[in-house]
Write a protein that holds these residues in place. Structure first.
Motif, mmCIF file in Angstrom:
data_model
loop_
_atom_site.group_PDB
_atom_site.id
_atom_site.type_symbol
_atom_site.label_atom_id
_atom_site.label_comp_id
_atom_site.label_asym_id
_atom_site.label_seq_id
_atom_site.Cartn_x
_atom_site.Cartn_y
_atom_site.Cartn_z
ATOM 1 N N THR A 135 1.298 3.764 -3.206
ATOM 2 C CA THR A 135 0.269 5.311 -2.920
ATOM 3 C C THR A 135 1.776 6.161 -3.196
ATOM 4 O O THR A 135 1.853 7.482 -3.575
ATOM 5 C CB THR A 135 0.411 6.200 -1.636
ATOM 6 N N LYS A 144 0.865 -0.732 -0.122
ATOM 7 C CA LYS A 144 0.273 -0.082 0.062
ATOM 8 C C LYS A 144 0.772 1.119 0.232
ATOM 9 O O LYS A 144 0.372 2.389 -0.703
ATOM 10 C CB LYS A 144 -1.131 0.383 0.973
ATOM 11 N N GLN A 145 1.877 1.492 1.239
ATOM 12 C CA GLN A 145 2.714 2.544 1.121
ATOM 13 C C GLN A 145 3.265 2.471 -0.498
ATOM 14 O O GLN A 145 3.455 3.935 -0.874
ATOM 15 C CB GLN A 145 3.736 2.643 1.588
ATOM 16 N N PRO A 153 -4.247 2.413 -2.857
ATOM 17 C CA PRO A 153 -4.461 2.764 -4.228
ATOM 18 C C PRO A 153 -4.555 1.922 -5.107
ATOM 19 O O PRO A 153 -3.185 1.978 -4.844
ATOM 20 C CB PRO A 153 -4.281 4.267 -4.498
ATOM 21 N N ARG A 171 1.903 6.341 -6.775
ATOM 22 C CA ARG A 171 1.098 6.621 -7.776
ATOM 23 C C ARG A 171 0.827 8.204 -7.758
ATOM 24 O O ARG A 171 1.116 9.528 -8.095
ATOM 25 C CB ARG A 171 -0.629 7.107 -7.279
ATOM 26 N N LEU A 172 1.037 8.546 -6.056
ATOM 27 C CA LEU A 172 1.784 10.484 -5.495
ATOM 28 C C LEU A 172 2.653 11.308 -6.553
ATOM 29 O O LEU A 172 3.167 12.214 -7.071
ATOM 30 C CB LEU A 172 1.519 11.111 -4.485
#
Length: 282
Positions: free
Chosen positions: A80, A76-77, A141, A83-84
């Protein structure tokens, strides 16, 4: 060939200065080391801040000690941050050889390789959008890169080199050119044996310090402390490149091996090194 910049870990407050200089210069990637029982900044948190302060360079863990972490949270990290950052994350992974790191994380040093393989199976599944289990659904995400961020594996043992072909996108060769060639050849053979398309991305690494004697001595002290646990700290210190000619020669040698990128790893704290290194590779 791409040239990346590895950041020193001894002065976290200065890292944004380093990162902005790298982003404004000819460098393609910013790399950061990982340890747990050590006075270093946590790499995923730090690279998230660096990604927000830059616009162009990749941000790369080099290497993140994955077996110390929970794979679901790590997936998840990483997704993320990928994505960011607009797909700029490169997840360099390794097993870690420090007994104290594993003791502090409550993980078994003896099974770290097996654990990394199990983690990769979980993370690849989650990055593809599949449910975690019958009891737990997908975990977002979605990463910017389909299937997850680019994954590179570091290591020297046969199992680590074969892991590149089974789970990875490329290889982090943290060895001088004289030794890296054999490691790279092994990785490429494994890639072919596993029926992988294309070729693995090859990222090499060399420790450097460029500047006046105070910068060189600061880097020697830092790299010596970091590698003290190996019993070969003096060897690592002696292998650090400290002149422009040495660094250029190393880049040429890695290019001759077919490397896609060379990471110039700085251990001294003076951020002016980013500009000095930019001048010699521009």
């Amino acid at each position: 060939m791409d040239i990346g910049l590895g950041l020193p870990i001894t002065d976290p407050a200065a890292l944004l200065d380093w990162a902005r200089r790298a982003d404004a210069g000819p460098f393609t990637t910013i790399g950061l080391l990982d340890r747990l029982v050590y006075d270093n900044p946590e790499p995923l948190v730090t690279l998230a801040v660096i990604a927000g302060a830059t616009t162009r360079v990749r941000v790369q863990t080099e290497v993140l000690l994955a077996p110390l972490r929970d794979p679901v949270l790590l997936a998840k990290q990483a997704a993320t941050l990928d994505r960011l950052s607009g797909g700029r994350l490169v997840l360099g992974l390794g097993v870690g050889g420090r007994a104290d790191d594993h003791a502090a994380s409550g993980t078994d040093l003896r099974t770290r390789g097996r654990r990394l393989d199990e983690q990769m199976a979980v993370m690849r599944r989650l990055w593809a959008g599949e449910p975690y289990s019958d009891e737990a659904g997908p975990i977002g995400p979605a990463p910017a890169r389909p299937g997850g961020p680019q994954v590179l594996f570091g290591g020297f043992q046969p199992a680590a080199l074969e892991r590149v072909a089974r789970w990875g996108d490329g290889f982090l060769a943290a060895a001088p050119a004289s030794r890296a060639g054999g490691l790279i050849d092994t990785v490429r053979r494994a890639w072919t044996d596993h029926g992988r398309d294309g070729s693995p991305r090859i990222v090499t690494q060399v420790n450097v310090a460029l500047g006046p004697p105070t910068v060189i001595e600061d880097a020697r002290a830092s790299i010596g402390a970091y590698y003290a646990f190996t019993g070969r700290a003096e060897h690592m210190v002696d292998g650090m490149l400290t002149t422009a000619d040495q660094i250029r020669d190393a880049i040429t040698q890695f290019a001759d091996l077919g490397a896609d990128e060379v990471m110039l790893y700085c251990h001294g704290r003076d951020p002016d090194q980013a500009d000095r290194l930019a001048d010699i590779i521009a």
